[in-house]
Design a protein around this motif. Sequence first.
Motif, PDB file in Angstrom:
ATOM      1  N   HIS A 132       0.806  -1.218   0.000  1.00  0.00           N
ATOM      2  CA  HIS A 132       0.000   0.000   0.000  1.00  0.00           C
ATOM      3  C   HIS A 132       0.844   1.274   0.000  1.00  0.00           C
ATOM      4  O   HIS A 132       0.815   2.052  -0.941  1.00  0.00           O
ATOM      5  CB  HIS A 132      -0.949  -0.038   1.205  1.00  0.00           C
ATOM      6  CG  HIS A 132      -2.016   1.007   1.144  1.00  0.00           C
ATOM      7  ND1 HIS A 132      -2.769   1.366   2.216  1.00  0.00           N
ATOM      8  CD2 HIS A 132      -2.443   1.788   0.117  1.00  0.00           C
ATOM      9  CE1 HIS A 132      -3.618   2.312   1.852  1.00  0.00           C
ATOM     10  NE2 HIS A 132      -3.435   2.591   0.586  1.00  0.00           N
ATOM     11  N   HIS A 179       1.413   3.821  -3.516  1.00  0.00           N
ATOM     12  CA  HIS A 179       1.392   5.281  -3.360  1.00  0.00           C
ATOM     13  C   HIS A 179       2.765   5.950  -3.349  1.00  0.00           C
ATOM     14  O   HIS A 179       2.833   7.176  -3.290  1.00  0.00           O
ATOM     15  CB  HIS A 179       0.645   5.663  -2.086  1.00  0.00           C
ATOM     16  CG  HIS A 179      -0.818   5.359  -2.124  1.00  0.00           C
ATOM     17  ND1 HIS A 179      -1.681   5.992  -2.985  1.00  0.00           N
ATOM     18  CD2 HIS A 179      -1.584   4.476  -1.414  1.00  0.00           C
ATOM     19  CE1 HIS A 179      -2.903   5.526  -2.792  1.00  0.00           C
ATOM     20  NE2 HIS A 179      -2.877   4.592  -1.856  1.00  0.00           N
ATOM     21  N   HIS A 192      -5.796  -1.199  -6.310  1.00  0.00           N
ATOM     22  CA  HIS A 192      -5.890  -0.154  -5.294  1.00  0.00           C
ATOM     23  C   HIS A 192      -5.809   1.252  -5.886  1.00  0.00           C
ATOM     24  O   HIS A 192      -6.557   2.142  -5.479  1.00  0.00           O
ATOM     25  CB  HIS A 192      -4.823  -0.344  -4.222  1.00  0.00           C
ATOM     26  CG  HIS A 192      -5.013   0.627  -3.110  1.00  0.00           C
ATOM     27  ND1 HIS A 192      -6.071   0.521  -2.238  1.00  0.00           N
ATOM     28  CD2 HIS A 192      -4.362   1.762  -2.785  1.00  0.00           C
ATOM     29  CE1 HIS A 192      -6.044   1.547  -1.409  1.00  0.00           C
ATOM     30  NE2 HIS A 192      -5.010   2.327  -1.721  1.00  0.00           N
ATOM     31  N   HIS A 234      -8.649   4.516  -5.741  1.00  0.00           N
ATOM     32  CA  HIS A 234      -8.486   5.949  -5.467  1.00  0.00           C
ATOM     33  C   HIS A 234      -8.936   6.794  -6.666  1.00  0.00           C
ATOM     34  O   HIS A 234      -9.557   7.841  -6.485  1.00  0.00           O
ATOM     35  CB  HIS A 234      -7.024   6.276  -5.140  1.00  0.00           C
ATOM     36  CG  HIS A 234      -6.660   5.964  -3.719  1.00  0.00           C
ATOM     37  ND1 HIS A 234      -6.781   6.868  -2.699  1.00  0.00           N
ATOM     38  CD2 HIS A 234      -6.182   4.832  -3.154  1.00  0.00           C
ATOM     39  CE1 HIS A 234      -6.381   6.315  -1.560  1.00  0.00           C
ATOM     40  NE2 HIS A 234      -6.016   5.079  -1.807  1.00  0.00           N
ATOM     41  N   HIS A 290      -6.122   8.798   5.178  1.00  0.00           N
ATOM     42  CA  HIS A 290      -5.411   8.287   4.009  1.00  0.00           C
ATOM     43  C   HIS A 290      -5.994   8.842   2.712  1.00  0.00           C
ATOM     44  O   HIS A 290      -5.258   9.221   1.805  1.00  0.00           O
ATOM     45  CB  HIS A 290      -5.407   6.766   4.010  1.00  0.00           C
ATOM     46  CG  HIS A 290      -4.873   6.187   2.734  1.00  0.00           C
ATOM     47  ND1 HIS A 290      -3.612   6.480   2.269  1.00  0.00           N
ATOM     48  CD2 HIS A 290      -5.442   5.379   1.808  1.00  0.00           C
ATOM     49  CE1 HIS A 290      -3.434   5.869   1.110  1.00  0.00           C
ATOM     50  NE2 HIS A 290      -4.515   5.208   0.799  1.00  0.00           N
TER      51      HIS A 290
HETATM   52 ZN    ZN Z   1      -4.503   3.928  -0.735  1.00  0.00          ZN
END
Ligand code: ZN
Length: 394
Positions: free
Chosen positions: A41, A46, A78, A82, A216
């Motif tokens: 993650h 990111h 993931h 977002h 987050h």
């Molecule tokens: Zn995330």
Amino acid sequence: MSLELFDWLARGFTQASYWQMAAYFLVVTQLTMMSTTLYLHRSAAHRGVDFHPVVAHWFRFWSWLTTAMVTKEWTAVHRKHHAKCETAEDPHSPRFQGIHRVLWRGVELYQSARLDKDMLEKYGKGSPDDFIERAVYSRVPFMGPTLMLFINVALFGIPGVAIWALQMAWMPFWAAGVINGLGHWWGYRNFDTADTATNLTPWGVWIGGEELHNNHHAFPSSAKFSLRKYEFDIGWAVISGLRALGLAKVLRVAPELDVRPNIPVPDADTMRAVMAHRWQVATDYFQIVLKPHLQAEAADLPRRLRRAFRSEGKWLDEAHRARFSAWIAERPNTARLMEFRARLLAIYDIKSAAAEAKMEALRIWCAEAEASGVRQLEEFSARLKGYSMVPARA
Ligand SMILES: [Zn+2]
Ligand SMILES: [Zn+2]
């Protein structure tokens, strides 16, 4: 059956007590949680933190061994979450899939999302593509958990099978279910983000800091999820430990906000901070402008509709949304405050390469807010102009 074989079947090579098995279970599941939150993650998806190649590889190995997850697939699914948050294209939005489906069968949503090859290419860029990735991790992902089963049986005999089964259920439940599902459904919000992300609890040591999901979504590339004094992010504690050992490099953390007094017109500092603290702007607008207004004017309105002002009624069902809009339409003062809000947030969407266009829009907005004759708007504008960045201390 020989006695040795019986002993081995009952307790494995270690002859561990049930308490020792429970301790083992907590350690291995916690390591899996850390591999997911820190490596998959915060680092791979990111780019908030970089790990020493040995540490990064250990995380990859552990993810493979205990979850069969492939870095590229996890990263892509993931990132798409977002990018398409709370739309029909979001791989696991409780708004579209239903909370029960995401909570209890979230892993199935993940499994079907990862099959989309175009999506993998679009969102999976920069994922590891070395020899071992191609030869082992992404080629035979399910060999990992199979090997884990043999290890558990060797260590603990028949009870090892039960430990393995619990281990295999642990991540799908907490990560794909609780974080992806409840983390967009239930809890508290520090920031009025455009999605429904929530912080589940201020601390939740067994889910790696991922409980702070609203924080987050407000600052997705921050390696640190805790943003309030009372919040604790165990994942950040581990990153700090690894960094002290020279094994992690923090690339980004959420900036802090400073508010300067008596700034007459927005300056370059204001602009930078307003851009970085987008969701703080939305939250402040609610607290300073809308909340006092609603307390005075909307005492008769159900709590649910009052809260909907934080998101322009976006998450209400159709009947409630119609009621919400009709209520505003009958009240020009409220409508005006909502219009000011929309115009403020529209500054973020100005697609001009020149920062000057945004600056100009912000100046005009502040001047109009101050000339509005509404005390709360003036107060908010004074605060907004004072926004500035505290230099990041990671
Ligand atoms: Zn995330
Ligand atoms: Zn989310």
